[in-house]
Design an enzyme around this catalytic site. Structure first.
Site, PDB file in Angstrom:
ATOM      1  N   ASP A  30       0.716   4.791  -8.007  1.00  0.00           N
ATOM      2  CA  ASP A  30      -0.395   5.439  -8.705  1.00  0.00           C
ATOM      3  C   ASP A  30      -0.851   6.736  -8.040  1.00  0.00           C
ATOM      4  O   ASP A  30      -1.947   7.205  -8.298  1.00  0.00           O
ATOM      5  CB  ASP A  30      -1.582   4.466  -8.809  1.00  0.00           C
ATOM      6  CG  ASP A  30      -2.036   3.956  -7.449  1.00  0.00           C
ATOM      7  OD1 ASP A  30      -1.382   4.290  -6.444  1.00  0.00           O
ATOM      8  OD2 ASP A  30      -3.038   3.223  -7.392  1.00  0.00           O
ATOM      9  N   GLU A  31      -0.026   7.303  -7.175  1.00  0.00           N
ATOM     10  CA  GLU A  31      -0.459   8.465  -6.417  1.00  0.00           C
ATOM     11  C   GLU A  31       0.725   9.398  -6.180  1.00  0.00           C
ATOM     12  O   GLU A  31       1.781   8.943  -5.743  1.00  0.00           O
ATOM     13  CB  GLU A  31      -0.997   7.950  -5.069  1.00  0.00           C
ATOM     14  CG  GLU A  31      -1.772   8.938  -4.281  1.00  0.00           C
ATOM     15  CD  GLU A  31      -2.098   8.401  -2.877  1.00  0.00           C
ATOM     16  OE1 GLU A  31      -2.196   7.170  -2.706  1.00  0.00           O
ATOM     17  OE2 GLU A  31      -2.215   9.230  -1.973  1.00  0.00           O
TER      18      GLU A  31
END
Lengths: 377, 375
Positions: free
Chosen positions: A131-132
């Site tokens: 998610d990054e």
């Protein structure tokens, strides 16, 4: 400063290209962090969960509530629940929480959709986790802030999720910036604002400054990044070694770490559920169609694989996998099947029925790289 | 034990056996060489448990016996001693006193009892080969041996006979070197096929290089080769080497040697080798890729490294077909060119993805097959 573009770069000798891309002031980096990724996906897919304290748990079925929090929604965070917290503690803090099991494979799919959005703006994408990611948009003539806004909007409209973005001249600043306003935030630090931005932040915001280093720095009367930036560089080196030099550089807004694009997907997989009366012959055909899907994917990305894995789930819910790595390079359906079929035969079914079958390839190599094939199979 | 021995003879003997000694061994006895009297001769034995080598030296032996000493230390001492007679005697608790002119050394030895028992091999089959030929076969193929312990069968040289003759074959899976020598028609040698480990191959080459006298080296003495119990024995003059064989299946190498090729290119070997060496300077350090663009009469060699730059060179060749591009690892080509004889080099292949065959018309019994790189 942001608009500086060097359109003649392709003509320059290679060594210059490398040093130029490392020059921190020339770069435009965006750090993108999906907001409460797993929990947001669950809330998006099930509107009744909107506004509820959703807690996605790893190992929810584990005995004695030994699971751990993977992601807590912002509603749950208000109760003090955060990721990596033991399930038992989260339950105590937030008894009204809605506890859901992780659906990692599904979240990965969503993550790939997010990556696709990124890839419209740059090819230099470094995923840090599911998610990054860091994006280097230096080569994109658009303003970095416009790009960050466009990406956020597209994630919202296409995926109905929110992301927080930080824009800066390097990875360190971009990451700190994205941490400023969450969720759904956008923080921009222009090169001339770096010093001011860093000045009053606590030293522990620096990557690598943990509680021990923080105590040591505090004992030197260094509490803010501004104080660290003004400290004697040689003394930092003496006290903290190489790491001290890195702290000093970071404190002065210098971070030469390049955005390193992920080589590719680590693995490509296809799987399917089988009917009740699927014969072995048709299982082989199904495997062939899975192999075809993988071949398409590999070709599209210009990759070859060296490892093939066959995975089956039996009707007693047991899952078994068999893998083989070859010296050669696999891409075509026939090549994949030549490895996969014997692997399937190696799985001892003990009269059990196969419920689900999956085929995956990993150990991917780009076809663009020169490659030395083997003389013998 | 008490012996008198000529320093030069002793030093040559130690040099002969010393490289077998395991340097990294955790067991001290394996770093030792066994000295043992055998009638009027002094026997020196070294082993790493896989390879054992024994050489017999003329000596005067007032008192027979045995002792083991550090091979490395003994070698260093003998190297520094003056040209004279060395007197060596054992004392209590396995101490050894070595004297030469005005020098005296007292060395800590270990008893023979701790030295590993050498394999007793009953050779079922044996034959003799000129050491010059054996040396040549090793020198021309050993560069291609694999050093990947995961590919056991390839970590040695295949040594075999069939209707074509006596062959030695080495491959690391990317390239293959094969040399075949004629067997005399009257030979009664039965067909055999063994894989000799890399270290043994190099020891045998050394064995062929050395000779007690220069004349013998030049006239080309014979090496006796025997097999038995998964061991191979090489003996020459006073030296015997016994080695374990690799128990594995060597790949079917003949299937990868192109039988007929579509593309044939001939060129001056020396000019080609120099061009390859120059262009490889800018090839990618990992892939070592050189691209060959072959057009009628001309070969273009190019290399490229994103961080270094690029190199190109052209070379006149004998070729009349369509333009074709093929890539090879520069190291593989260069290593072959360093050992092949003759003025002309012949290169042939069927397509840029199939094995390329490199030969010299002046050395028809030697072939090298190299798998091209995909570029």
């Amino acid at each position: 400063m942001w608009q500086i573009q060097n359109r003649e770069r392709e003509e320059e000798p290679p060594h210059f290209r490398i040093s130029a891309s490392l020059s921190s002031m020339l770069r435009k980096i965006i750090h993108l962090d999906m907001d409460a990724f797993y929990a947001s996906i669950e809330q998006r897919d099930n509107p009744s969960l909107k506004g509820q304290p959703v807690i996605v748990v790893m190992g929810l079925d584990a005995p004695h509530r030994h699971g751990a929090v993977a992601t807590a929604s912002y509603e749950a965070r208000k109760f003090g629940v955060h990721s990596a917290m033991p399930l038992a503690q989260a339950t105590r803090l937030c008894p009204q929480g809605i506890f859901l099991p992780v659906r990692l494979e599904y979240y990965r799919q969503v993550s790939r959709q997010v990556m696709e959005i990124f890839s419209q703006y740059t090819s230099l994408i470094e995923p840090v986790s599911i998610d990054e990611s860091y994006l280097d948009v230096t080569e994109n003539p658009r303003d970095a802030v416009d790009i960050a806004i466009a990406i956020k909007q597209e994630i919202k409209s296409r995926l109905n999720l929110t992301a927080t973005a930080g824009v800066g001249p390097n990875k360190f600043i971009a990451k700190l910036a994205s941490g400023m306003h969450k969720p759904d935030g956008l923080t921009v630090v222009r090169p001339h604002q770096v010093q001011e931005f860093l000045r009053d932040l606590p030293v522990e915001s620096i990557l690598g400054v943990g509680p021990v280093t923080q105590r040591k720095l505090n004992s030197l009367k260094i509490f803010t990044i501004g104080q660290l930036a003004a400290f004697d560089r040689t003394q930092l080196k003496e006290r903290f070694g190489k790491l001290g030099l890195q702290f000093y550089d970071f404190a002065n807004g210098i971070d030469l770490r390049p955005v390193v694009p992920a080589r590719s997907h680590m693995q490509i997989s296809r799987e399917t559920t089988l009917g009740n009366r699927t014969s072995m012959d048709s299982i082989q055909q199904i495997l062939a169609s899975l192999a075809e899907g993988i071949e398409d994917h590999l070709k599209k990305e210009g990759h070859c694989a060296r490892t093939v894995t066959v995975k089956v789930r039996l009707d007693n819910q047991r899952q078994m996998t068999r893998s083989r790595t070859v010296f050669g390079k696999l891409q075509h359906k026939e090549e994949l099947l030549k490895i996969a079929l014997p692997l399937l035969e190696k799985i001892d079914l003990k009269g059990k029925k196969i419920r689900r079958i999956g085929l995956s390839v990993s150990n991917l190599i780009s076809l663009k790289d020169p490659y030395q094939p083997q003389l013998f199979d | 034990m008490e012996i008198h021995i000529d320093r030069k003879t002793f030093l040559e003997g130690i040099q002969q056996v010393q490289s077998v000694v395991e340097r990294k061994s955790t067991s001290p006895i394996l770093s030792h060489v066994l000295l043992e009297t055998k009638n009027t001769l002094l026997s020196l034995t070294a082993t790493d448990r896989e390879i054992s080598i024994e050489t017999l030296l003329p000596a005067s032996i007032p008192k027979p016996g045995s002792i083991t000493l550090s091979a490395q230390k003994l070698f260093e001492i003998l190297k520094e001693l003056p040209e004279s007679s060395v007197h060596l005697s054992t004392q209590e608790n396995h101490w050894v006193v070595l004297k030469c002119q005005n020098s005296t050394f007292r060395l800590a030895g270990l008893p023979k009892i701790e030295f590993p028992e050498l394999p007793s091999v009953k050779s079922n089959e044996s034959f003799e080969l000129e050491q010059k030929i054996l040396r040549d076969m090793i020198a021309k193929t050993s560069f291609a041996i694999s050093h990947d312990p995961n590919r056991n069968a390839l970590t040695g040289s295949l040594f075999r006979t069939d209707n074509d003759g006596l062959s030695m074959v080495s491959t690391d899976g990317h390239r293959l070197a094969v040399i075949t020598k004629e067997i005399p028609k009257d030979s009664t040698l039965k067909n055999f096929e063994v894989i000799i480990p890399f270290k043994t191959v190099m020891e045998v080459k050394k064995l062929c290089d050395s000779s007690s006298s220069t004349e013998k080296r030049e006239e080309g003495g014979l090496v006796n080769i025997g097999f038995g119990n998964n061991q191979i024995i090489f003996s020459k003059e006073n030296t015997t080497l016994i080695s374990r064989l690799i128990d594995a299946q060597f790949p079917d190498y003949k299937q990868v040697i192109p039988k007929a090729s579509l593309y044939h290119i001939s060129m001056n070997k020396e000019a080609f080798h120099r061009a390859v060496r120059r262009v490889s300077l800018l090839s990618n350090e990992k892939s070592r890729l050189i691209k060959f663009t072959i057009s009628p009469g001309l070969l273009h060699l190019t290399s490229f490294d994103p961080e270094l730059g690029e190199a190109r060179e052209e070379l006149p060749v004998e070729y009349a077909g369509d333009e074709v591009v093929i890539g090879f690892n520069a190291k593989y080509i260069s290593e072959f060119l360093s050992v092949v004889e003759g003025e002309t080099l012949h290169m042939e292949f069927n397509d840029p993805l199939s094995p390329g065959l490199f030969t010299s018309p002046e050395e028809k019994d030697f072939q090298c097959v190299i798998m091209p790189m995909r570029v």
